[in-house]
Design an enzyme around this catalytic site. Structure first.
Site, PDB file in Angstrom:
ATOM      1  N   SER A   1      -2.265 -56.438   4.092  1.00 38.08           N
ATOM      2  CA  SER A   1      -1.569 -57.557   3.467  1.00 38.08           C
ATOM      3  C   SER A   1      -1.411 -57.293   1.973  1.00 38.08           C
ATOM      4  O   SER A   1      -2.324 -56.760   1.326  1.00 38.08           O
ATOM      5  CB  SER A   1      -2.345 -58.856   3.672  1.00 38.08           C
ATOM      6  OG  SER A   1      -1.797 -59.910   2.902  1.00 38.08           O
TER       7      SER A   1
ATOM      8  N   TYR B   1      -9.674 -64.153   4.231  1.00 40.11           N
ATOM      9  CA  TYR B   1      -8.535 -63.412   4.785  1.00 40.11           C
ATOM     10  C   TYR B   1      -8.208 -62.206   3.911  1.00 40.11           C
ATOM     11  O   TYR B   1      -8.086 -61.077   4.403  1.00 40.11           O
ATOM     12  CB  TYR B   1      -7.322 -64.341   4.887  1.00 40.11           C
ATOM     13  CG  TYR B   1      -6.056 -63.627   5.325  1.00 40.11           C
ATOM     14  CD1 TYR B   1      -5.851 -63.314   6.654  1.00 40.11           C
ATOM     15  CD2 TYR B   1      -5.095 -63.253   4.385  1.00 40.11           C
ATOM     16  CE1 TYR B   1      -4.695 -62.648   7.057  1.00 40.11           C
ATOM     17  CE2 TYR B   1      -3.946 -62.582   4.770  1.00 40.11           C
ATOM     18  CZ  TYR B   1      -3.754 -62.283   6.110  1.00 40.11           C
ATOM     19  OH  TYR B   1      -2.618 -61.608   6.498  1.00 40.11           O
TER      20      TYR B   1
END
Length: 326
Positions: A190, A205
Site C-alpha cells: 500500500s 493497517y
C-alpha cells in the site's frame, strides 16, 4: 540593510531542483517505456499456473481474470466456497484455462483449522508448474478509528491476514519456484506505508503493509539470482468496496483506477523491480506526495481521517435511527 544571499546558495537550490526534475523525468520515461513495450508473456517466463488469494472481489478478482486472459491457469484461494465457485465459473466461461479452488479462512493461520487449510493448499499445487503467486487478500477494517476504540482481536485478525497468512502462503509456494528456477511473487502492499510518512487512525493497517514491503524487498534480494522475481505493488486507492464512498466522491476520484484498469497495469509490471505503483494516476500521486514535507502529510492525513471518522459515525447513527423507525 540585509546582505544578499551568496551565489552558491542559489546554485545549490538550482542543483537540488535539477536533480529532482531529472529523477522525475527518468521515472516518467521508464514508466512510458514499460507501457509502450510489448507485454511480457508471463506463462512462458514463469509457468502455466498462478495462485491468487482473495480473488472473489475487487483487485483480486480483476487480477485473476487478467492472468486468465493471458492464458494462465489459476488456483483460487479465498474464504467463501460459494464465491470461489462463482469466480471460477466466470473465469472459465471467458477464458480457456483450468482452475482449482481452495476455501481458506486466512484469519485462522496458526490454528489447527489454518494448518489443515495449508495442507489442502499444498496438495492443490503439488505437481503444478506454479509460476506466479499474487498475495492479494487483505483486511482493511477497522478503518479510521483510534487504537483503543476497537477490541484487540479485531486488530489481530488484520495482522494474521495481512502479515502472517501472506508469509505462510509464500512459504508454501516458493520452494517449487526455487526448484524450477523461475517464478514471480506479487505481494499487495500500500502507498499508505511507502509514499506517505504516517497513516493515523489506520496505523495497524499501514504497519502490516510496511511489513509486506520490507518482506518483499528482502526476498527480492535473496531469490532473484535463483530466477524468482519478488515484487511489492503499493497502490494508492483503487475504486473497490474497500474504499469508503467519501473518498471515491472527493477530489481524489480522478486518480482512482477501476480494478480492471489496475489489474492490466499490475500484470504488465510483474517482474520489473521490487517495488512499484503500476498505474499512471498513482505514479503522479506518488510524485506529488514526495514533494510535501512529512509534517504537512501528517496534518493532512490526520485531518482527513478525522473527517472520515466523523462521516462514518454520522452514517452509523443514521442507519441505527432508520432501523429503529423501521
Amino acid at each position: 540593510m540585509t546582505e544578499p544571499a551568496p551565489a552558491w546558495f542559489f546554485l545549490s537550490l538550482v542543483l537540488v531542483g535539477g536533480v529532482y526534475a531529472a529523477g522525475f523525468l527518468f521515472r516518467l520515461l521508464a514508466y512510458l517505456a514499460l507501457c509502450l513495450r510489448r507485454p511480457r508473456d508471463l506463462r512462458r517466463s514463469y509457468g502455466a499456473w498462478a495462485v491468487v488469494t482473495g480473488p472473489t472481489s475487487g483487485i483480486g478478482r480483476s487480477v485473476a481474470l487478467e492472468l486468465a486472459r493471458r492464458g494462465i491457469n489459476l488456483v483460487l484461494l479465498d474464504l467463501d466456497a460459494a464465491n470461489l465457485q462463482e469466480t471460477s465459473e466466470l473465469i472459465k466461461s471467458r477464458h480457456a484455462v483450468e482452475t482449482k479452488t481452495v476455501a481458506f479462512d486466512l484469519s485462522l493461520v496458526g490454528t489447527p483449522q489454518g494448518d489443515e487449510s495449508m495442507r489442502r493448499l499444498r496438495a492443490a499445487i503439488e505437481g503444478l508448474d506454479v509460476g506466479v503467486l499474487v498475495n492479494n487478500a487483505g483486511v482493511s477494517k477497522p478503518y479510521v478509528v483510534f487504537l483503543h476504540e476497537v477490541d484487540v482481536e479485531a486488530w489481530m485478525k488484520m495482522v494474521r491476514v495481512n502479515l502472517w497468512a501472506l508469509t505462510e502462503v509464500t512459504a508454501a509456494v516458493l520452494p517449487g519456484m526455487v526448484e524450477r528456477g523461475r517464478g514471480a511473487i506479487v505481494n499487495m502492499g500500500s502507498a499508505s506505508s511507502e509514499a506517505i510518512p504516517s497513516f493515523p487512525l489506520c496505523n495497524i493497517y499501514a504497519a502490516t503493509k510496511r511489513y509486506v514491503a520490507k518482506f518483499s524487498r528482502s526476498l527480492y534480494i535473496e531469490y532473484r539470482s535463483r530466477g524468482v522475481d519478488v515484487q511489492c505493488q503499493a497502490p494508492f486507492f483503487v475504486a473497490t468496496r474497500m474504499v469508503p464512498r467519501a473518498i471515491r466522491d472527493n477530489w481524489l476520484s480522478p486518480f482512482l483506477p477501476t480494478p480492471d484498469a489496475y489489474a492490466r497495469a499490475a500484470a504488465r509490471w510483474i517482474g520489473h523491480g521490487p517495488l512499484c505503483s503500476p498505474t499512471v494516476s498513482h505514479q503522479l500521486l506518488w510524485c506529488l506526495a514526495s514533494v510535501l514535507p512529512d509534517a504537512v502529510h501528517d496534518w493532512l492525513r490526520l485531518r482527513e481521517h478525522l473527517r472520515l471518522r466523523a462521516h462514518r459515525k454520522r452514517a452509523a447513527r443514521a442507519s441505527a435511527t432508520w432501523h429503529a423507525v423501521d
